[in-house]
Scaffold this motif. Structure first.
Motif, short mmCIF file in Angstrom:
data_model
loop_
_atom_site.label_atom_id
_atom_site.label_comp_id
_atom_site.label_asym_id
_atom_site.label_seq_id
_atom_site.Cartn_x
_atom_site.Cartn_y
_atom_site.Cartn_z
N LEU A 51 44.32 9.08 -21.83
CA LEU A 51 45.10 8.54 -22.66
C LEU A 51 44.83 9.29 -24.30
CD1 LEU A 51 43.49 4.97 -22.53
CD2 LEU A 51 45.67 5.89 -21.55
N TYR A 52 44.38 10.55 -24.13
CA TYR A 52 44.22 11.25 -25.56
C TYR A 52 44.96 12.57 -25.20
CZ TYR A 52 42.01 13.20 -29.55
OH TYR A 52 41.80 13.71 -30.83
N GLY A 53 44.45 13.64 -24.16
CA GLY A 53 45.11 14.84 -24.00
C GLY A 53 45.08 15.46 -22.74
N THR A 54 44.18 16.34 -22.34
CA THR A 54 44.10 16.90 -20.87
C THR A 54 42.66 16.84 -20.42
OG1 THR A 54 44.11 19.22 -21.82
CG2 THR A 54 46.29 18.16 -21.32
N GLU A 55 41.48 16.79 -21.25
CA GLU A 55 40.12 16.99 -20.82
C GLU A 55 39.93 15.93 -19.71
OE1 GLU A 55 35.93 16.70 -23.18
OE2 GLU A 55 37.03 14.94 -22.95
N THR A 56 40.32 14.76 -19.78
CA THR A 56 40.09 13.95 -18.49
C THR A 56 40.72 14.32 -17.45
OG1 THR A 56 39.68 12.17 -20.06
CG2 THR A 56 40.13 11.49 -17.78
N VAL A 57 42.15 14.95 -17.48
CA VAL A 57 42.95 15.15 -16.19
C VAL A 57 41.93 16.38 -15.58
CG1 VAL A 57 45.09 16.53 -15.48
CG2 VAL A 57 45.15 14.69 -17.28
#
Length: 326
Positions: A239-245
């Protein structure tokens, strides 16, 4: 009176107004360009209703869309322009053909970049981006809460639909403490999934209160998630950027069960609230009315303090929603 509830006197319908307030931008930029201006109230025409707005919920898209001319143009905005999209209030005019609504009905929905105003006109057959959208506010849902539902709720619903969590799933949600995360965490828990939510160290209690197991974002995220979920993660929403991806991929989650809302990642299909399933927002409002989903209101401001409200919301460290009382 409950903290999130507007009084009966505040909710009364006034159909005699000849002027009203609205936040109007004469130039694009940051909070410093937001001004409250007196304007003639719009009038409902055929197929339209006019809403006396009682509360407007803020979202990151509000200040992102109006930050510069090129971005604004991508959303079809030109100067002068309004501000804010989520609203809740009371119908005070009904145009010919708008048969689903009556004067005095409580409604909520979205009107792209014009919600922070005393009065807005909504096309009853429109969408948030084109003409606005209106839904009946269920009994038991106060206006401040209703004013937070349209954008964040539909975005969360679309993200959940993209990864389809259920019993047996462990879902990693990045940015779980933000405005969309509030909904995504609870909807996933209602669906029966275990939720691990990333956030700042100070967000732990807020995430636990929503039903998520908190984990700090940043360096070492993969190792911290492995410690919490040694049997693995099965789906992820960033829900923020790409770190969780990237973390989800390292943890073995397939791209088909990963989605984003704020970034484009090759191989991952992003979720868009405009594509939420029909009736999704009404279902979310029903869950709120039934006490199964709650929306924490981090702060509320009068319209005259719109700049301070946007500065707080744009800090991205607010645990819950920021609302303008109108």
């Amino acid at each position: 009176m409950k903290e999130n509830q507007l009084s009966t006197e505040e909710q009364r319908v006034d159909i005699s107004a000849t002027t009203g307030r609205a936040v109007v931008l004469e130039s694009f930029g940051g909070p410093e360009v937001l001004d409250v201006t007196r304007i003639p109230p719009p009038q409902a025409r055929t197929g339209q209703i006019r809403v006396r707005v009682r509360a407007a919920g803020l979202n990151p898209m509000d200040w992102f869309m109006t930050s510069d001319a090129d971005t604004a143009a991508r959303f079809g905005l030109s100067l002068p322009c309004g501000f804010g999209t989520d609203y809740a209030g009371i119908v005070d005019q009904v145009g010919d053909g708008a048969t689903k609504f009556a004067v005095g009905d409580r409604v909520f929905g979205g009107a792209l970049s014009r919600a922070v105003a005393d009065y807005i006109v909504i096309d009853t057959a429109g969408t948030i981006a084109a003409g606005g959208a209106a839904h009946h506010t269920p009994d038991g849902v106060d206006d401040r809460t209703a004013a937070t539902l349209a954008i964040a709720g539909s975005t969360a619903a679309a993200a959940l639909a993209a990864v389809d969590p259920g019993p047996g799933d462990t879902l990693l949600i990045g940015g779980a403490g933000g405005g969309v995360g509030v909904f995504a965490v609870q909807l996933a828990r209602i669906a029966g999934a275990r939720v691990i939510g990333t956030g700042s160290p100070s967000s732990g209690d807020a995430l636990r209160s929503l039903g998520a197991e908190p984990v700090a974002y940043g360096d070492g995220l993969v190792e911290r998630v492995r410690t919490l979920a040694p049997t693995g993660v099965t789906a992820a929403i960033d829900l923020y950027g790409t770190e969780t991806v990237q973390a989800a991929r390292e943890l073995g989650v397939s791209d088909e069960r990963i989605t984003t809302i704020a970034a484009q990642v090759d191989g991952v299909i992003p979720a868009n609230g405009a594509n939420a399933a029909p009736g999704a927002i009404e279902q979310i409002a029903g869950l709120v009315a039934a006490g199964r989903l709650r929306v924490p209101i981090a702060a509320s401001f009068p319209m005259e303090q719109i700049r301070a409200a946007v500065e707080l919301q744009a800090s991205r460290h607010v645990h819950g929603k920021v609302v303008i009382d109108i």
